[in-house]
Design a protein around this motif. Structure first.
Motif, PDB file in Angstrom:
ATOM      1  N   ARG A 177       0.848  -1.183   0.000  1.00  0.00           N
ATOM      2  CA  ARG A 177       0.000   0.000   0.000  1.00  0.00           C
ATOM      3  C   ARG A 177       0.893   1.245   0.000  1.00  0.00           C
ATOM      4  O   ARG A 177       1.900   1.301   0.698  1.00  0.00           O
ATOM      5  N   TRP A 178       0.540   2.243  -0.800  1.00  0.00           N
ATOM      6  CA  TRP A 178       1.241   3.525  -0.755  1.00  0.00           C
ATOM      7  C   TRP A 178       0.222   4.647  -0.736  1.00  0.00           C
ATOM      8  O   TRP A 178      -0.928   4.467  -1.138  1.00  0.00           O
ATOM      9  N   GLN A 179       0.634   5.801  -0.230  1.00  0.00           N
ATOM     10  CA  GLN A 179      -0.308   6.898  -0.127  1.00  0.00           C
ATOM     11  C   GLN A 179       0.396   8.218   0.143  1.00  0.00           C
ATOM     12  O   GLN A 179       1.606   8.263   0.371  1.00  0.00           O
ATOM     13  N   CYS A 180      -0.383   9.285   0.107  1.00  0.00           N
ATOM     14  CA  CYS A 180       0.068  10.605   0.538  1.00  0.00           C
ATOM     15  C   CYS A 180      -0.227  10.737   2.029  1.00  0.00           C
ATOM     16  O   CYS A 180      -1.255  10.278   2.508  1.00  0.00           O
ATOM     17  N   PHE A 181       0.699  11.369   2.763  1.00  0.00           N
ATOM     18  CA  PHE A 181       0.490  11.566   4.186  1.00  0.00           C
ATOM     19  C   PHE A 181       0.284  13.037   4.544  1.00  0.00           C
ATOM     20  O   PHE A 181       0.421  13.425   5.701  1.00  0.00           O
ATOM     21  N   VAL A 182      -0.051  13.845   3.550  1.00  0.00           N
ATOM     22  CA  VAL A 182      -0.439  15.230   3.813  1.00  0.00           C
ATOM     23  C   VAL A 182      -1.965  15.283   3.775  1.00  0.00           C
ATOM     24  O   VAL A 182      -2.558  14.996   2.738  1.00  0.00           O
ATOM     25  N   PRO A 183      -2.632  15.617   4.865  1.00  0.00           N
ATOM     26  CA  PRO A 183      -4.097  15.652   4.873  1.00  0.00           C
ATOM     27  C   PRO A 183      -4.621  16.751   3.946  1.00  0.00           C
ATOM     28  O   PRO A 183      -4.768  17.905   4.331  1.00  0.00           O
ATOM     29  N   CYS A 184      -4.879  16.392   2.713  1.00  0.00           N
ATOM     30  CA  CYS A 184      -5.175  17.401   1.697  1.00  0.00           C
ATOM     31  C   CYS A 184      -6.575  17.271   1.118  1.00  0.00           C
ATOM     32  O   CYS A 184      -6.840  17.757   0.019  1.00  0.00           O
ATOM     33  N   ALA A 185      -7.465  16.608   1.863  1.00  0.00           N
ATOM     34  CA  ALA A 185      -8.831  16.431   1.371  1.00  0.00           C
ATOM     35  C   ALA A 185      -9.711  17.552   1.902  1.00  0.00           C
ATOM     36  O   ALA A 185     -10.309  17.461   2.975  1.00  0.00           O
ATOM     37  N   LEU A 199      -8.460   4.428  -2.634  1.00  0.00           N
ATOM     38  CA  LEU A 199      -7.553   3.942  -3.657  1.00  0.00           C
ATOM     39  C   LEU A 199      -7.924   4.576  -4.988  1.00  0.00           C
ATOM     40  O   LEU A 199      -9.100   4.705  -5.322  1.00  0.00           O
ATOM     41  N   GLY A 200      -6.914   4.986  -5.735  1.00  0.00           N
ATOM     42  CA  GLY A 200      -7.157   5.633  -7.012  1.00  0.00           C
ATOM     43  C   GLY A 200      -7.038   7.134  -6.962  1.00  0.00           C
ATOM     44  O   GLY A 200      -7.009   7.789  -7.999  1.00  0.00           O
ATOM     45  N   TYR A 201      -6.929   7.701  -5.756  1.00  0.00           N
ATOM     46  CA  TYR A 201      -6.784   9.154  -5.622  1.00  0.00           C
ATOM     47  C   TYR A 201      -5.472   9.483  -4.900  1.00  0.00           C
ATOM     48  O   TYR A 201      -4.469   9.691  -5.535  1.00  0.00           O
ATOM     49  N   MET A 202      -5.516   9.518  -3.568  1.00  0.00           N
ATOM     50  CA  MET A 202      -4.292   9.786  -2.797  1.00  0.00           C
ATOM     51  C   MET A 202      -3.744   8.526  -2.142  1.00  0.00           C
ATOM     52  O   MET A 202      -2.845   8.595  -1.306  1.00  0.00           O
ATOM     53  N   ALA A 203      -4.275   7.396  -2.496  1.00  0.00           N
ATOM     54  CA  ALA A 203      -3.783   6.106  -1.990  1.00  0.00           C
ATOM     55  C   ALA A 203      -3.743   5.117  -3.150  1.00  0.00           C
ATOM     56  O   ALA A 203      -4.507   5.232  -4.106  1.00  0.00           O
TER      57      ALA A 203
END
Length: 209
Positions: A177-185, A199-203
């Motif tokens: 699993r990979w993702q962004c860890f900046v809360p940008c939603a 999944l498909g956006y920031m993960a």
């Protein structure tokens, strides 16, 4: 009586399968997986492969979900990646989103890449000023985390920052699993909902093997 029970059981099973199909195919559609581009280069006997991604403030109709969340932030063209086992990955990310800043300054360090370094518009760096970050590319199980510099508010239209880095994947097949860890939603609780948990956006998922 027994036949009625069997009919009831069969009906429940069929209904469960139908519901499961609906949930996986319609509520959480999976975009196509992209495979790394194989190159003729090898490093220490490992094949070098290339990925190119773009981060955008709004995915538009190009994102997951058949246009359901056109205003969600995300990685394009997809976050489902496939790479050969044991390869060295050369990642290029065209970062087009604005600066958000890191809540955890530790994420400003480049970790898990070759020499714990990245290049930002050609400049070699091992850390980023936390206030300049827009996103991160982070694979926790591989110890890889790279901060992505955001585009300044006063930058010209269509500006982007090119971030490049290399990392090695395991020799054995696996799914990471990979993702962004900046809360940008924007618009979600503490910025952690919506695209941050989808999944498909920031993960995403990195399939090795």
């Amino acid at each position: 009586m027994r036949s009625r029970i069997w009919y009831l059981v069969a009906g429940v099973v069929v209904a469960g399968v139908a519901v499961g199909f609906f949930v996986t195919q319609y509520l959480n559609p999976v975009p196509p997986q992209i495979a790394a581009t194989t190159t003729s280069t090898t490093v220490q006997g490992r094949p070098v492969v290339d990925f190119s991604l773009t981060t955008v403030a709004a995915v538009g109709t190009a994102g997951q979900g058949n246009g359901q969340h056109t205003n969600w932030v995300g990685y394009l063209p997809t976050t489902y990646l496939k790479v050969p086992a044991g390869a060295m990955v050369h990642m290029t990310i065209d970062q087009q989103d604005g600066q958000t800043g890191l809540r955890n300054e530790y994420l400003g360090l480049v970790r898990g890449t070759v020499n714990n370094q990245m290049t930002v518009d050609g400049k070699v760096m091992s850390a980023l000023d936390p206030s300049l970050a827009a996103h991160t590319f982070t694979i926790p199980d591989l110890g890889v985390s790279v901060p992505l510099e955001g585009v300044a508010d006063n930058a010209p239209a269509n500006a982007q920052i090119v971030v490049e880095f290399n990392f090695v994947v395991p020799d054995k097949p696996g799914l990471y699993r990979w993702q962004c860890f900046v809360p940008c939603a924007a618009g979600t609780l503490y910025g952690n909902g919506g695209p941050m948990q989808s999944l498909g956006y920031m993960a995403g998922e990195l399939q090795v093997g």
